[in-house]
Enzyme design. Sequence first.
Site, PDB file in Angstrom:
ATOM      1  N   MET A  69      43.982  40.208  36.599  1.00  0.00           N
ATOM      2  CA  MET A  69      44.828  39.718  35.495  1.00  0.00           C
ATOM      3  C   MET A  69      45.610  40.865  34.901  1.00  0.00           C
ATOM      4  O   MET A  69      45.072  41.962  34.716  1.00  0.00           O
ATOM      5  CB  MET A  69      43.942  39.107  34.415  1.00  0.00           C
ATOM      6  CG  MET A  69      43.032  38.027  34.936  1.00  0.00           C
ATOM      7  SD  MET A  69      41.932  37.458  33.643  1.00  0.00           S
ATOM      8  CE  MET A  69      41.168  36.065  34.463  1.00  0.00           C
TER       9      MET A  69
ATOM     10  N   HIS B 188      42.160  36.962  43.618  1.00  0.00           N
ATOM     11  CA  HIS B 188      42.976  35.931  42.948  1.00  0.00           C
ATOM     12  C   HIS B 188      43.926  36.660  42.003  1.00  0.00           C
ATOM     13  O   HIS B 188      43.508  37.117  40.933  1.00  0.00           O
ATOM     14  CB  HIS B 188      42.014  34.980  42.206  1.00  0.00           C
ATOM     15  CG  HIS B 188      42.684  33.958  41.358  1.00  0.00           C
ATOM     16  ND1 HIS B 188      41.994  33.175  40.451  1.00  0.00           N
ATOM     17  CD2 HIS B 188      43.978  33.561  41.263  1.00  0.00           C
ATOM     18  CE1 HIS B 188      42.828  32.355  39.834  1.00  0.00           C
ATOM     19  NE2 HIS B 188      44.045  32.579  40.297  1.00  0.00           N
TER      20      HIS B 188
ATOM     21  N   ASP C  21      38.693  26.349  41.320  1.00  0.00           N
ATOM     22  CA  ASP C  21      38.333  27.499  40.479  1.00  0.00           C
ATOM     23  C   ASP C  21      38.437  27.145  39.001  1.00  0.00           C
ATOM     24  O   ASP C  21      39.507  26.769  38.521  1.00  0.00           O
ATOM     25  CB  ASP C  21      39.295  28.658  40.798  1.00  0.00           C
ATOM     26  CG  ASP C  21      38.974  29.937  40.033  1.00  0.00           C
ATOM     27  OD1 ASP C  21      37.902  30.026  39.411  1.00  0.00           O
ATOM     28  OD2 ASP C  21      39.825  30.856  40.073  1.00  0.00           O
TER      29      ASP C  21
ATOM     30  N   MET D 227      43.423  25.276  40.508  1.00  0.00           N
ATOM     31  CA  MET D 227      42.818  25.698  39.232  1.00  0.00           C
ATOM     32  C   MET D 227      42.347  24.461  38.468  1.00  0.00           C
ATOM     33  O   MET D 227      43.115  23.513  38.275  1.00  0.00           O
ATOM     34  CB  MET D 227      43.822  26.466  38.370  1.00  0.00           C
ATOM     35  CG  MET D 227      44.241  27.829  38.904  1.00  0.00           C
ATOM     36  SD  MET D 227      42.886  28.954  39.292  1.00  0.00           S
ATOM     37  CE  MET D 227      42.077  29.141  37.699  1.00  0.00           C
TER      38      MET D 227
ATOM     39  N   MET E  63      46.468  36.997  39.290  1.00  0.00           N
ATOM     40  CA  MET E  63      47.088  36.308  38.140  1.00  0.00           C
ATOM     41  C   MET E  63      47.992  37.330  37.467  1.00  0.00           C
ATOM     42  O   MET E  63      47.681  37.842  36.382  1.00  0.00           O
ATOM     43  CB  MET E  63      46.000  35.790  37.186  1.00  0.00           C
ATOM     44  CG  MET E  63      45.259  34.585  37.736  1.00  0.00           C
ATOM     45  SD  MET E  63      43.673  34.306  36.902  1.00  0.00           S
ATOM     46  CE  MET E  63      42.636  35.373  37.880  1.00  0.00           C
TER      47      MET E  63
ATOM     48  N   ASP F 172      38.995  38.270  40.190  1.00  0.00           N
ATOM     49  CA  ASP F 172      40.087  37.790  39.331  1.00  0.00           C
ATOM     50  C   ASP F 172      40.889  38.964  38.789  1.00  0.00           C
ATOM     51  O   ASP F 172      40.400  39.731  37.965  1.00  0.00           O
ATOM     52  CB  ASP F 172      39.495  36.982  38.171  1.00  0.00           C
ATOM     53  CG  ASP F 172      38.978  35.634  38.626  1.00  0.00           C
ATOM     54  OD1 ASP F 172      39.755  34.893  39.254  1.00  0.00           O
ATOM     55  OD2 ASP F 172      37.800  35.325  38.353  1.00  0.00           O
TER      56      ASP F 172
ATOM     57  N   SER G 198      32.480  34.442  40.916  1.00  0.00           N
ATOM     58  CA  SER G 198      33.548  35.257  40.320  1.00  0.00           C
ATOM     59  C   SER G 198      32.908  36.352  39.486  1.00  0.00           C
ATOM     60  O   SER G 198      32.166  36.075  38.536  1.00  0.00           O
ATOM     61  CB  SER G 198      34.431  34.392  39.419  1.00  0.00           C
ATOM     62  OG  SER G 198      35.133  35.228  38.519  1.00  0.00           O
TER      63      SER G 198
ATOM     64  N   HIS H 161      34.703  36.418  44.662  1.00  0.00           N
ATOM     65  CA  HIS H 161      35.993  36.074  44.064  1.00  0.00           C
ATOM     66  C   HIS H 161      36.328  37.123  42.998  1.00  0.00           C
ATOM     67  O   HIS H 161      35.550  37.340  42.063  1.00  0.00           O
ATOM     68  CB  HIS H 161      35.874  34.679  43.450  1.00  0.00           C
ATOM     69  CG  HIS H 161      37.140  34.133  42.882  1.00  0.00           C
ATOM     70  ND1 HIS H 161      38.065  33.441  43.644  1.00  0.00           N
ATOM     71  CD2 HIS H 161      37.636  34.155  41.617  1.00  0.00           C
ATOM     72  CE1 HIS H 161      39.076  33.061  42.867  1.00  0.00           C
ATOM     73  NE2 HIS H 161      38.846  33.480  41.623  1.00  0.00           N
TER      74      HIS H 161
END
Length: 218
Positions: free
Chosen positions: A35, A64, A174, A135, A66, A33, A6, A31
């Site tokens: 957000m 991913h 993760d 998660m 979020m 992330d 990540s 990966h």
Amino acid sequence: MQIAPSILSADFGNLAQAVRDVAAAGADRIHIDVMDGQFVPNLSFGPQIVEVLRRVTDLPLEVHLMVENPENWVKPFAEAGADTIMVHVESTPHIHRALAQIRETGTKAGVVINPGTPVSAVSFLLPSVDQVLVMTVDPGFSGQHFIAENLEKVDELVTIRDRDDELNYLVEVDGGVNVDRIHSVASRGCDIAVAGSAVYNDEADVATNMKALRKAQW
Ligand code: DX5
Ligand code: ZN
């Protein structure tokens, strides 16, 4: 088991190099992330970063999400070059539609469950996904402690998939995966482990950390 570094834990000033480093060290996928400061209390990357990283590596890029209203972000991330887009079941009342939108773009679709969410919350979605992400921390930050109870969900997801020929999703974990934890994840039959701070930290270089993770999984 595949390892997906990540980049949330990488040096944001040198993201391209951070990706080249893990690629050279044998990473299986990257990966990313995303957000929004709403669904989780942190802000990170937009589609522009995916566009940049797409030019840096041929490795699969998994996003991913979020974010609230994930539907709004499917097309921008698909167009930026994501190979897989994963949405939290907790982030939208219309998860089935969000997954369909992802598949319409030709991108692989994944569904994500938070530590407080049971596997049963996604059982009706399993035929429509390529990946299920479990998660093992509350999302928002790297470097948190692994919540071990969640490994039971990996067992459950592997068992459900292996007894049904129509299901072929990958199971991914993760959050908080490090050299002490990775064996417990791999031995459950997990297909992919995300690792952020265990890969990018000040203690050793990325190649050394990746090697240690790969070795510790057996
Ligand atoms: C948490 C993110 C994770 C995180 C992993 O919200 O989804 O991908 O960056 O970092 P570590 O491996 O340090 O927990
Ligand atoms: Zn993540």
